[in-house]
Design a protein around this motif. Sequence first.
Motif, PDB file in Angstrom:
ATOM      1  N   LEU A 277      49.840  40.782  39.557  1.00  0.00           N
ATOM      2  CA  LEU A 277      48.417  41.064  39.675  1.00  0.00           C
ATOM      3  C   LEU A 277      47.582  39.808  39.423  1.00  0.00           C
ATOM      4  N   LEU A 278      48.056  38.920  38.579  1.00  0.00           N
ATOM      5  CA  LEU A 278      47.399  37.619  38.441  1.00  0.00           C
ATOM      6  C   LEU A 278      47.508  36.835  39.748  1.00  0.00           C
ATOM      7  N   ARG A 279      48.668  36.916  40.388  1.00  0.00           N
ATOM      8  CA  ARG A 279      48.834  36.250  41.692  1.00  0.00           C
ATOM      9  C   ARG A 279      47.873  36.840  42.723  1.00  0.00           C
ATOM     10  N   PHE A 280      47.662  38.143  42.652  1.00  0.00           N
ATOM     11  CA  PHE A 280      46.730  38.812  43.554  1.00  0.00           C
ATOM     12  C   PHE A 280      45.318  38.252  43.377  1.00  0.00           C
ATOM     13  N   LEU A 281      44.860  38.147  42.129  1.00  0.00           N
ATOM     14  CA  LEU A 281      43.535  37.601  41.872  1.00  0.00           C
ATOM     15  C   LEU A 281      43.420  36.156  42.350  1.00  0.00           C
ATOM     16  N   GLU A 286      41.572  32.090  46.450  1.00  0.00           N
ATOM     17  CA  GLU A 286      41.924  31.044  47.404  1.00  0.00           C
ATOM     18  C   GLU A 286      41.859  31.519  48.853  1.00  0.00           C
ATOM     19  N   ASN A 287      41.384  32.764  49.060  1.00  0.00           N
ATOM     20  CA  ASN A 287      41.218  33.326  50.410  1.00  0.00           C
ATOM     21  C   ASN A 287      42.522  33.333  51.197  1.00  0.00           C
ATOM     22  N   ARG A 288      43.630  33.602  50.497  1.00  0.00           N
ATOM     23  CA  ARG A 288      44.928  33.660  51.166  1.00  0.00           C
ATOM     24  C   ARG A 288      45.257  35.047  51.701  1.00  0.00           C
ATOM     25  N   ILE A 289      44.464  36.044  51.345  1.00  0.00           N
ATOM     26  CA  ILE A 289      44.668  37.399  51.852  1.00  0.00           C
ATOM     27  C   ILE A 289      43.574  37.687  52.878  1.00  0.00           C
ATOM     28  N   PRO A 290      43.912  37.838  54.141  1.00  0.00           N
ATOM     29  CA  PRO A 290      42.896  38.126  55.151  1.00  0.00           C
ATOM     30  C   PRO A 290      42.080  39.364  54.775  1.00  0.00           C
ATOM     31  N   SER A 291      40.762  39.257  54.902  1.00  0.00           N
ATOM     32  CA  SER A 291      39.838  40.356  54.596  1.00  0.00           C
ATOM     33  C   SER A 291      39.911  40.782  53.130  1.00  0.00           C
ATOM     34  N   GLY A 292      40.355  39.872  52.271  1.00  0.00           N
ATOM     35  CA  GLY A 292      40.422  40.193  50.852  1.00  0.00           C
ATOM     36  C   GLY A 292      39.038  40.354  50.251  1.00  0.00           C
ATOM     37  N   MET A 293      38.949  41.156  49.200  1.00  0.00           N
ATOM     38  CA  MET A 293      37.686  41.377  48.506  1.00  0.00           C
ATOM     39  C   MET A 293      37.406  40.215  47.553  1.00  0.00           C
ATOM     40  N   PRO A 294      36.201  40.131  46.989  1.00  0.00           N
ATOM     41  CA  PRO A 294      35.905  39.079  46.015  1.00  0.00           C
ATOM     42  C   PRO A 294      36.828  39.176  44.807  1.00  0.00           C
ATOM     43  N   SER A 295      37.181  38.020  44.231  1.00  0.00           N
ATOM     44  CA  SER A 295      38.111  38.015  43.101  1.00  0.00           C
ATOM     45  C   SER A 295      37.472  38.501  41.809  1.00  0.00           C
ATOM     46  N   LEU A 309      44.615  48.326  34.377  1.00  0.00           N
ATOM     47  CA  LEU A 309      43.292  47.751  34.598  1.00  0.00           C
ATOM     48  C   LEU A 309      43.406  46.278  34.961  1.00  0.00           C
ATOM     49  N   VAL A 310      42.625  45.858  35.960  1.00  0.00           N
ATOM     50  CA  VAL A 310      42.570  44.463  36.398  1.00  0.00           C
ATOM     51  C   VAL A 310      41.111  44.052  36.451  1.00  0.00           C
ATOM     52  N   GLU A 311      40.751  42.986  35.756  1.00  0.00           N
ATOM     53  CA  GLU A 311      39.390  42.474  35.795  1.00  0.00           C
ATOM     54  C   GLU A 311      39.427  40.973  36.049  1.00  0.00           C
ATOM     55  N   GLY A 312      38.795  40.557  37.122  1.00  0.00           N
ATOM     56  CA  GLY A 312      38.735  39.141  37.461  1.00  0.00           C
ATOM     57  C   GLY A 312      37.345  38.585  37.269  1.00  0.00           C
ATOM     58  N   GLY A 317      35.631  32.123  33.056  1.00  0.00           N
ATOM     59  CA  GLY A 317      36.712  31.999  34.035  1.00  0.00           C
ATOM     60  C   GLY A 317      37.959  32.771  33.664  1.00  0.00           C
ATOM     61  N   TYR A 318      37.811  33.820  32.854  1.00  0.00           N
ATOM     62  CA  TYR A 318      38.964  34.600  32.420  1.00  0.00           C
ATOM     63  C   TYR A 318      39.261  35.753  33.382  1.00  0.00           C
ATOM     64  N   ASP A 319      40.548  36.064  33.503  1.00  0.00           N
ATOM     65  CA  ASP A 319      41.029  37.276  34.162  1.00  0.00           C
ATOM     66  C   ASP A 319      41.786  38.085  33.117  1.00  0.00           C
ATOM     67  N   LEU A 320      41.684  39.395  33.199  1.00  0.00           N
ATOM     68  CA  LEU A 320      42.358  40.272  32.245  1.00  0.00           C
ATOM     69  C   LEU A 320      43.181  41.315  32.981  1.00  0.00           C
ATOM     70  N   ILE A 321      44.451  41.427  32.612  1.00  0.00           N
ATOM     71  CA  ILE A 321      45.341  42.455  33.146  1.00  0.00           C
ATOM     72  C   ILE A 321      45.887  43.253  31.963  1.00  0.00           C
ATOM     73  N   VAL A 322      45.716  44.559  31.980  1.00  0.00           N
ATOM     74  CA  VAL A 322      46.279  45.417  30.937  1.00  0.00           C
ATOM     75  C   VAL A 322      47.001  46.573  31.626  1.00  0.00           C
ATOM     76  N   LEU A 323      48.295  46.684  31.404  1.00  0.00           N
ATOM     77  CA  LEU A 323      49.127  47.732  32.002  1.00  0.00           C
ATOM     78  C   LEU A 323      49.770  48.526  30.867  1.00  0.00           C
ATOM     79  N   ALA A 324      49.635  49.839  30.903  1.00  0.00           N
ATOM     80  CA  ALA A 324      50.162  50.675  29.825  1.00  0.00           C
ATOM     81  C   ALA A 324      50.912  51.861  30.389  1.00  0.00           C
ATOM     82  N   ASN A 325      51.934  52.301  29.656  1.00  0.00           N
ATOM     83  CA  ASN A 325      52.674  53.502  30.060  1.00  0.00           C
ATOM     84  C   ASN A 325      52.424  54.641  29.077  1.00  0.00           C
ATOM     85  N   LEU A 326      51.165  54.752  28.646  1.00  0.00           N
ATOM     86  CA  LEU A 326      50.673  55.871  27.849  1.00  0.00           C
ATOM     87  C   LEU A 326      49.418  56.430  28.512  1.00  0.00           C
ATOM     88  N   ASP A 327      48.925  57.545  27.995  1.00  0.00           N
ATOM     89  CA  ASP A 327      47.733  58.175  28.567  1.00  0.00           C
ATOM     90  C   ASP A 327      46.500  57.284  28.448  1.00  0.00           C
TER      91      ASP A 327
END
Length: 356
Positions: A277-281, A286-295, A309-312, A317-327
């Motif tokens: 997901l960091l690579r996605f942001l 870097e506009n490497r994904i055609p028709s990609g949304m703003p980072s 949750l993903v926040e760019g 200049g911080y990006d935050l990724i939080v992935l959880a396997n709870l409710d």
Amino acid sequence: MLRLLVPMSVLGGSIAAQQPSGRAGPGRAPAVSQSELVARMTTSLDSLSKAGQFSGVAVLAKNGVPVFQHAYGMANRERGIANNTETAFNLGSINKAFTQIAILQLRAAGKLDLDSTVAKYWRDYPNQEVAQKITIRQLLRHTSGIGGNIFDPPAGGKRNDIRTLKDYLPLFVNRPLAFEPGSRNAYSNAGYVVLGLLIERLSGQDYYTYVREHIFKAAGMTRTASYAVDSLPPNTAIGYTRGDEDAPASAPLRANSGDLPGRGSSAGGGYSTAQDLLRFLQALRENRIPSGMPSGLGIAGGSGGINALVEGGLPGGYDLIVLANLDPPTAERVARMTRGWLGVNDDQGNGRRPPP
């Protein structure tokens, strides 16, 4: 509950017009230093983990480089397998962002018009009365009126039997519209299943192949896919739920596998890692994904045993990724604390639109 927060600019309109006055963007200095931020995240997540209130991975990156990345809790409680920073988690509705990009790519290729009806591209859609009324843009914005529960079991079967997008269609296709298209906004997982099926029809590829070849490969996302619930690859977390969002913290946890469809869809339920997901942001920047949304986007997903949750483009200049396997709100709690430390006032709006 499955949620998605994305900039409306991907569906029409300017980015600037969608940023609330309280937006704390990447050019604004964060409220605390990086060392203090890392210290606070370390103390808070250690405490939440010990209290059984966090299980997953949290990564904070500055200018694309992680400054904090730690894993907590168990990926598989029955087998005693711990989460690590490369563990894949169920994303919930975050997959809708990939579906939006795919639709916009097909528009750029001249294969669809967002303001045309579904009937124009799907002449044998099983409910033509509905298909002739709703547009692609309304599906994207959750204003189509399509309802139905895509998590119901199929007639005479069980949830595990759902393996392709077309398997989802009978769960809702014959239902009348909940309201006149365009007159209201109501979150619609079923609408995003329709979008996924349109992607298949217009591209000639199944949805899972299309997003892999046109989005994931462009971003270098090698651990992102929609896996069958009964054949998860190694280092993939099982979700654990207390069964009800109002259940007390003392309620026992159980695996959520029996609650999930056999395979995720264009509406949600795929898997990814924090690193992917960091690579996605970064690929969006870097506009490497055609028709990609703003980072500088905020996307989230959640249901029983799932919260991601993903926040760019946060302050500094911080990006935050939080992935959880709870409710929920397991991941959202961490993100809310982090945004506060960065100086984002959620009461004024953090620059993220509500579900479109």
